[in-house]
Design a protein around this motif. Structure first.
Motif: not given
Length: 382
Positions: A369-374
């Motif tokens: 999820v963090g990678a998508v937001i990044a």
């Protein structure tokens, strides 16, 4: 960039976060001697994280309006003095209250110190903020190294070993705080109003906050349960589990400095994206390891993925909110970072019912999820 001031602030950061690093190392001893469950043990992490996260943005707003140099030494002293008595307390709820007070001390230190770190970093904010941040990382790493021998030697009263360092560093920060506040824009008066210029981008800052929350859940979950995983799943000693935690945090400290330098050279956004992307397979591979040697080796890339992105994300927060540096620090260093501690009791409950390995598989979804937001974060305007 004023490196002397940055290293002083980094030292303060170290001796503030040494208390947070010590809490996971205390958990196996508290479980063994006080009979705490996984959920109760994680609740202590929740108490420290929740108290610092809720209050820290308030301290950030205060820092943006008027400089209050006394908050830094007072925060360091409160954080250490409150936590050092946990081994002497008779009940779970008195322990809960002690770590809550320690969290308030952590909240008092960070926003003012982070605002000053931004100012004294000059143009090299990635490298400068990484120097400030590495103090916190080293503090997390030293926490287990300091408290574990004391607990093995003296039992739970060994938590008193945290007090002398808090006293010494709070006096050092107090003696230097006036000079630091007189540097670059704070003029000669430590109580002068603080101002910055620029246009705030609340939309990008909100996205960044979600990414920081993802990093926080992944880090706090892994950090909290790593010593317990070492004992329950890999069948190693409690001391070996705390040593593994210190190894990961030491590698994380080096990764923090490297991440800041890489961010200054290649861009903050690129470093954040790479770190989140790397974390996804590393978590899965760690949970597949069947021996402690392989698990130790995997801690190095895991540490890089979690720590190299920390300073770039903190700088991005202040770049997205250039007129509210203290508030940005209060949210990114406090509220968003501490959400991981708030989630820890739920992870502990899941581990109680489904096992630590199953819990780590669940945790490995968070970096995705963090990678998508990044990848959605824009490059901040200069």
């Amino acid at each position: 960039m004023n490196q002397r001031f940055l290293w002083i602030l980094s030292a303060g950061h170290l001796f503030t976060d040494i208390n947070q690093g010590a809490i996971p190392a205390m958990l196996p001893f508290l479980i063994a001697e006080k009979g705490l469950s996984y959920a109760e043990a994680a609740g202590l992490v929740f108490a420290a994280s929740c108290s610092s996260s809720i209050i820290q943005p308030i301290f950030g707003l205060m820092a943006d309006k008027t400089a209050r140099p006394w908050l830094m030494p007072a925060g360091i002293l409160l954080a250490g003095a409150s936590l050092c008595v946990i081994g002497l307390l008779p009940s779970y709820w008195t322990m809960f209250a002690a770590v809550t007070m320690s969290g308030i001390g952590v909240a008092a230190f960070h926003p003012e110190a982070a605002r000053l770190a931004n100012r004294v970093s000059g143009e090299k904010k990635g490298s400068g903020f990484s120097i400030f941040s590495v103090g916190g990382n080293v503090g997390f790493a030293l926490g287990p190294l300091l408290v574990t021998p004391a607990l093995l030697l003296f039992g739970l009263p060994g938590t008193l070993a945290l007090l002398p360092s808090a006293l010494i560093i709070s006096l050092l920060i107090y003696s230097q705080s006036g000079k630091m506040h007189a540097y670059q824009g704070d003029k000669a008066s430590p109580t002068a109003k603080t101002t910055s210029t620029g246009k705030d981008d609340w939309g990008s800052f909100s996205l960044l906050t979600i990414a920081i929350i993802c990093r926080s859940i992944a880090f706090q979950g892994f950090n909290t349960f790593l010593p317990l995983y070492w004992v329950a799943v890999l069948h190693q000693s409690k001391a070996a589990g705390n040593t593994a935690l210190s190894i990961m945090l030491a590698a994380g400290a080096a990764s923090t400095l490297l991440g800041g330098a890489l961010a200054d050279r290649y861009g903050y956004n690129k470093v954040v994206r790479f770190g989140f992307t790397l974390c996804i397979p590393m978590f899965y591979m760690f949970n597949q390891a069947t021996d402690s040697g392989t698990a130790i080796l995997l801690l190095i890339p895991i540490a890089f993925s979690l720590f190299s992105i920390f300073s770039p994300m903190m700088v991005l927060g202040q770049k997205y909110l250039p007129t509210r540096l203290g508030l940005a620090a209060g949210i990114t260093l406090g509220l968003a970072v501490s959400v991981g501690g708030m989630v820890s009791p739920a992870l502990g409950w899941y581990a109680d019912h489904h096992g630590l390995s199953s819990m780590l598989y669940l945790l490995s979804a968070v970096p995705f999820v963090g990678a998508v937001i990044a990848y959605l974060l824009p490059t901040p305007a200069k």
